[in-house]
Scaffold this active site. Structure first.
Site, PDB file in Angstrom:
ATOM      1  N   HIS A   1      43.582  38.362  47.844  1.00 51.14           N
ATOM      2  CA  HIS A   1      42.555  39.407  47.890  1.00 51.14           C
ATOM      3  C   HIS A   1      41.185  38.783  48.091  1.00 51.14           C
ATOM      4  CE1 HIS A   1      40.983  38.653  43.751  1.00 51.14           C
ATOM      5  NE2 HIS A   1      42.232  38.303  43.489  1.00 51.14           N
TER       6      HIS A   1
ATOM      7  N   ASP B   1      38.360  40.773  47.568  1.00 50.91           N
ATOM      8  CA  ASP B   1      37.392  41.428  46.689  1.00 50.91           C
ATOM      9  C   ASP B   1      37.194  40.587  45.431  1.00 50.91           C
ATOM     10  OD1 ASP B   1      40.058  42.153  45.897  1.00 50.91           O
ATOM     11  OD2 ASP B   1      39.245  43.764  44.658  1.00 50.91           O
TER      12      ASP B   1
ATOM     13  N   ASP C   1      38.756  32.689  42.171  1.00 55.25           N
ATOM     14  CA  ASP C   1      39.566  33.913  42.192  1.00 55.25           C
ATOM     15  C   ASP C   1      39.049  34.862  43.265  1.00 55.25           C
ATOM     16  OD1 ASP C   1      41.307  35.950  41.551  1.00 55.25           O
ATOM     17  OD2 ASP C   1      40.228  36.564  39.745  1.00 55.25           O
TER      18      ASP C   1
ATOM     19  N   GLU D   1      42.070  44.504  44.660  1.00 50.93           N
ATOM     20  CA  GLU D   1      42.895  43.912  43.607  1.00 50.93           C
ATOM     21  C   GLU D   1      42.190  43.918  42.270  1.00 50.93           C
ATOM     22  OE1 GLU D   1      44.821  40.782  41.070  1.00 50.93           O
ATOM     23  OE2 GLU D   1      42.736  40.985  41.693  1.00 50.93           O
TER      24      GLU D   1
ATOM     25  N   GLU E   1      46.626  33.019  43.798  1.00 53.85           N
ATOM     26  CA  GLU E   1      45.877  33.229  42.561  1.00 53.85           C
ATOM     27  C   GLU E   1      45.680  31.897  41.835  1.00 53.85           C
ATOM     28  OE1 GLU E   1      44.371  35.725  41.307  1.00 53.85           O
ATOM     29  OE2 GLU E   1      45.231  37.571  42.097  1.00 53.85           O
TER      30      GLU E   1
ATOM     31  N   HIS F   1      35.837  34.688  36.982  1.00 56.39           N
ATOM     32  CA  HIS F   1      35.126  35.829  36.397  1.00 56.39           C
ATOM     33  C   HIS F   1      33.947  35.409  35.525  1.00 56.39           C
ATOM     34  CE1 HIS F   1      38.576  39.000  36.933  1.00 56.39           C
ATOM     35  NE2 HIS F   1      38.564  38.119  37.916  1.00 56.39           N
TER      36      HIS F   1
END
Length: 387
Positions: A74, A76, A107, A142, A171, A360
């Site tokens: 992904h 996003d 990520d 995602e 991932e 994150h």
């Protein structure tokens, strides 16, 4: 021979697209240009769902025979948070002291960049065609609701007759260092709300009311007293975790009419969503007895448990990792959910990417040397897969 782009340059181009979910911000354009230039047939597909944002997705394939290896991921990313707290701009793609900074560096734009770089290099060295098929299945949905992304793109591909043999999701699977972990499965996830009904009344007259607060405390304890299971060969024990208790009562002299407790269960392959719900509800009935009035509202979930059993494919990926890192990776099923849960319904799938320690976070980053290692590992996978 013309040199192919490096993982670092691709990652920087992707990081400079501020694709905070559900925005694409040009990230898929970067991939489309690279893959078309290498001979891939590229499809851009937009999916919609009432109440959600339209999402652009990409599916690209080269070759039309088996075996068919798919790279999935992904583009996003989650919001960067306080921009002023970043040492380097969240969407600048800066490199400092050997580290690539940016939201999505780990990520998982970095992982996608490595897969693309490895594939382009492999094709350039092998006449531009694999001995089979390579595809990229990339979504922009995602990190949020995940309804207009991988799950629908897989359905779209299946309707076109696409058949995948194996898939690698990029991932950030590694815990501390590149090569320490391959994710071969994920626990399922099921959320719910425990609701206890009482009778509202004045605290000075408790005999005229029925307080749901002590009752919900009793039920929370009862549902946590006995484990749901003791784990399985590939999974840790399932876990029920209460996350909030609410009565919606601002007053101190009023007994509330209802109490609610939210919870989530991460469950292993001893259960399906249906059998898990039945087990929890059976225990709830026993704990309520004849006095407490309670029920559970189950929330929708598309997060089923899955596992790819160790075998030829995990051995192949593990061998490519060992060649580059001199490590034998652990086969692991821990962590949260990912889009691999959707892919598992179509083919064997594993997750292997960068190290997830800063995902994150403010100053999300990855060593450039890790990008080089992951690219070499993916290159080794391709060499072995199409040998």
């Amino acid at each position: 021979m013309t040199s192919t782009p490096t993982a670092l340059s691709i990652a920087q181009d992707l990081l400079r697209c501020p694709s905070v979910t559900p925005a694409d911000a040009g990230a898929l354009d970067v991939l489309e240009t690279l893959l078309k230039g290498a001979g891939f047939t590229v499809h851009r597909v937009t999916f919609s769902e009432p109440g959600t944002a339209d999402i652009d997705n990409l599916y690209a394939r080269i070759g039309n025979t088996s075996p068919h290896l798919c790279f999935a991921g992904h583009t996003d990313v989650v919001p960067p948070g306080d921009a002023s707290a970043w040492t380097h701009g969240a969407f600048a793609g800066d490199v400092a002291d050997g580290l690539l900074y940016g939201r999505g560096a780990v990520d998982m734009k970095g992982g996608i960049a490595c897969a693309v770089a490895a594939t382009l290099d492999y094709l350039a060295a092998n006449g531009g065609q694999p001995k089979g098929s390579i595809s990229f299945l990339i979504t922009g949905d995602e990190e949020d609701v995940a309804v207009n992304g991988t799950v629908k793109l897989l359905q779209w591909a299946a309707e076109r007759g696409e058949q995948f043999d194996h898939c690698i999701v990029g991932e950030p699977s590694n815990v501390e260092t590149i090569g320490d972990t391959i994710k071969i499965g994920r626990r399922g996830s099921q959320s719910g709300v425990l609701i206890v009904d009482g009778v509202q009344g004045h605290v000075a007259y408790p005999h005229r009311a029925a307080n749901p607060v002590p009752d919900i405390a009793k039920l929370i304890t009862a549902l946590n007293d006995e484990p749901l299971d003791h784990g399985s060969a590939q999974f840790q024990p399932s876990n029920l975790e209460f996350t909030s208790v609410d009565v919606g009562n601002p007053a101190t002299n009023v007994i509330p009419a209802q109490a609610r407790a939210k919870f989530n269960i991460r469950f292993n392959d001893h259960h399906t969503q249906e059998t898990l719900k039945a087990l929890v509800e059976h225990r709830l009935v026993a704990a309520c007895g004849n006095r407490i009035r309670a029920h559970i509202e189950w929330l929708p979930s598309n997060a089923d448990v899955f596992v790819t059993k160790p075998g030829a494919f995990t051995d192949l990926v593990g061998a490519a990792i060992a060649e580059v890192t001199r490590r034998t990776p652990e086969l692991n099923t821990g962590g949260g959910t990912s889009d691999a849960r959707f892919i598992a319904k179509y083919c064997q799938v594993v997750e292997f990417g960068l190290v997830g320690q800063t995902m994150h976070q403010i100053d999300e980053r990855t060593p450039v040397s890790d990008l080089d290692k992951l690219t070499a590992i993916y290159r080794g996978v391709l060499e072995r897969y199409f040998k």
